[in-house]
Design an enzyme around this catalytic site. Structure first.
Site, PDB file in Angstrom:
ATOM      1  N   LYS A  86       0.859  -1.182   0.000  1.00 23.74           N
ATOM      2  CA  LYS A  86       0.000   0.000   0.000  1.00 23.74           C
ATOM      3  C   LYS A  86       0.897   1.234   0.000  1.00 23.74           C
ATOM      4  CE  LYS A  86      -3.821   2.067   2.650  1.00 23.74           C
ATOM      5  NZ  LYS A  86      -4.675   1.913   3.858  1.00 23.74           N
ATOM      6  N   SER A 161      -9.464   1.698   2.978  1.00 30.76           N
ATOM      7  CA  SER A 161      -8.621   2.436   2.058  1.00 30.76           C
ATOM      8  C   SER A 161      -7.612   1.569   1.307  1.00 30.76           C
ATOM      9  CB  SER A 161      -7.865   3.515   2.831  1.00 30.76           C
ATOM     10  OG  SER A 161      -7.021   2.940   3.837  1.00 30.76           O
ATOM     11  N   SER A 185      -9.689  -0.821   6.862  1.00 30.18           N
ATOM     12  CA  SER A 185      -8.911  -0.827   5.630  1.00 30.18           C
ATOM     13  C   SER A 185      -8.209  -2.124   5.277  1.00 30.18           C
ATOM     14  CB  SER A 185      -7.895   0.316   5.651  1.00 30.18           C
ATOM     15  OG  SER A 185      -8.553   1.547   5.773  1.00 30.18           O
TER      16      SER A 185
END
Length: 501
Positions: A86, A161, A185
């Protein structure tokens, strides 16, 4: 030099064990495996929009690992395993943007602690994934990367996210990946993309070098296609970091042989699972039709029956905690600006914004992310006065109360885990926003207790649904056992048809 021959390696649904067996048998090389995944990204990411950037040094790293294998054998538990990160996790050799054009050229001088640990374990950092800009929201849209799509329906959201990582792993763009979780997330994106996600106990994994939202709630975790690979990845990520004192709580909490060594197909025999019914069903009539929640509930009901059939005792229902008290334990609004500004001061160069307020003022944020600041006090909070902010202090106390109540429920009913859906509704269609009100992220986020999400099945229209298991402090091993036994008994994971070749 021509690219290596990848014909002998099939990257679709390959696991860490598959890759290592192929290396040790001399059937392929880390260079060939890395090239195979880079080729998949090049061929398919235009459809998915999950990747912000590929690592230009990935093949060089793979060649180094091949040479090391010839000399000494596997260098670590993730030797030659391509990983997608990420893009809120610092990398010394690639920019770390948090999805923001304002940080597109921000190049930290060193790796985040979790990234350094993954490299030490032998991983190949293959690429960095799109995310909800600044991790602030659950759609996975950013000014730098645009909108990531769901791997099973490109017209729908992947959640966020960490939606870029989840979609990439679902589509077989790498073997494993990383996300971070402030609230949702590393849980709802895996649920929406038929993969596994783990939010560890606070203190098990370092937060150093991760672009923050909330020091109190933030943690990093693995995203993988199998429970075993998630366990192997967490083995590598976990550990004490002097730069993040909270990790002293997790020191020596990982089993000596690692999490993956204890997985057992019969792990549900004698287990006690409590069904937290308060997290089922539509919460807000404006979020979606009631039928949307019913589709998720139907899949989770089937999963509950499967847990029972695999040997678990199901306690249904279990009342956990008052919803209003749970919601009032949220501290992100108080901590976001303080923690983000501290990160900028330590990491970014002169060309980057000096503060969250300055970044927002650039006007470069994705409109959906910018809108989330409206009506909040995030930019108006006096970080220097938080020790005297009664709202903030009250929320911190409520976190302790919610944690104690949750642990008491686990103890009173002699439960190994609580079970509920990570999201009450399926992925929504783009351009609608995924309703945060229907996310069940707060129990783990506000207690700091560990949770794992594992595929539970599909709605009639082919959308993945996950089931979340929340356990006791530093009980990751037990959660892995439960999830692995469920995974082996049900086999709900299947690759998305559009990306299966």
């Amino acid at each position: 030099m021509s690219p290596p021959d990848t014909d002998d390696f099939d990257p679709i649904e390959a696991t860490v064990s598959d890759v290592h067996a192929a290396y040790e048998a001399g059937e392929t090389t880390a260079e060939a495996v890395t090239d195979a995944y880079l080729s998949r990204i090049a061929a398919h990411d235009d459809d998915l929009n999950a990747i912000l950037a590929v690592n230009p040094d990935a093949l060089d790293r793979a060649r180094e690992l091949d040479a090391a294998l010839d000399r000494d054998g596997l260098v670590g538990p993730l030797h030659g395993v391509p990983v997608v990160l990420k893009d809120n996790q610092d990398t010394h050799d690639m920019p770390t943007s948090a999805g923001s054009t304002a940080l597109a050229e921000s190049r930290p001088s060193r790796d985040a602690s979790v990234v350094a640990r993954l490299r030490e374990a032998g991983a190949v950092v293959l690429a960095k994934a799109n995310l909800q800009e600044l991790s602030f929201g659950v759609d996975t849209v950013s000014s730098l990367g645009g909108a990531t799509r769901n791997a099973y329906d490109r017209d729908r959201r992947p959640s966020g996210s960490s939606g870029g990582t989840a979609a990439a792993i679902a589509a077989n763009f790498a073997v494993v990946g990383t996300g971070s979780d402030t609230c949702s997330s590393v849980r709802s994106p895996p649920a929406f993309n038929d993969v596994v996600g783990v939010r560890p106990t606070m203190g098990l994994v370092s937060r150093t070098g991760i672009v923050p939202l909330s020091e109190t709630q933030d943690t990093a975790g693995p995203i993988a296609r199998t429970v075993e690979d998630a366990a192997r990845t967490l083995d590598a990520m976990a550990g004490y970091d002097p730069a993040d004192p909270i990790t002293a709580r997790g020191d020596r909490r990982v089993p000596d042989e690692g999490y993956a060594a204890h997985l057992d197909e019969d792990g549900l025999d004698g287990a006690r699972i409590g069904v937290a019914r308060q997290f089922f069903g539509l919460r807000d009539d404006e979020s979606a039709p009631e039928s949307a929640a019913e589709r998720v509930t139907a899949v989770v009901e089937d999963a509950i029956a499967e847990f029972e059939a695999a040997g678990a005792t199901v306690v249904d229902p279990v009342d956990v905690v008052d919803q209003t008290r749970l919601e009032s334990a949220r501290v992100l609004e108080y901590e976001f600006a303080r923690d983000f500004d501290a990160y900028l001061s330590e990491t970014c160069d002169a060309a980057s914004p000096d503060s969250l307020a300055e970044l927002v003022a650039t006007g470069e944020l994705h409109p959906a992310v910018r809108a989330r600041f409206e009506g909040t006090a995030i930019l108006d909070t006096d970080a220097d006065a938080l020790d005297e902010n009664t709202g903030y202090l009250r929320s911190l106390r409520r976190r302790e109360a919610v944690r104690d109540a949750t642990l008491a429920r686990l103890a009173d009913d002699d439960l190994d885990a609580l079970l509920y859906p990570p999201s009450r509704i399926p992925p929504v269609e783009i351009p609608d926003n995924q309703p945060f009100a229907e996310m069940n992220c707060e129990l783990a986020a506000h207690t700091g207790l560990p949770a794992i999400v594992v595929p539970a099945g599909f709605t009639p229209d082919g959308l993945p649904v996950g089931v979340e298991l929340l356990g006791r402090e530093f009980a990751e091993q037990r959660l892995f056992e439960l999830a692995y036994a469920f995974e082996r008994a049900t086999d709900h994971r299947r690759p998305p048809a559009r990306f299966d070749g």
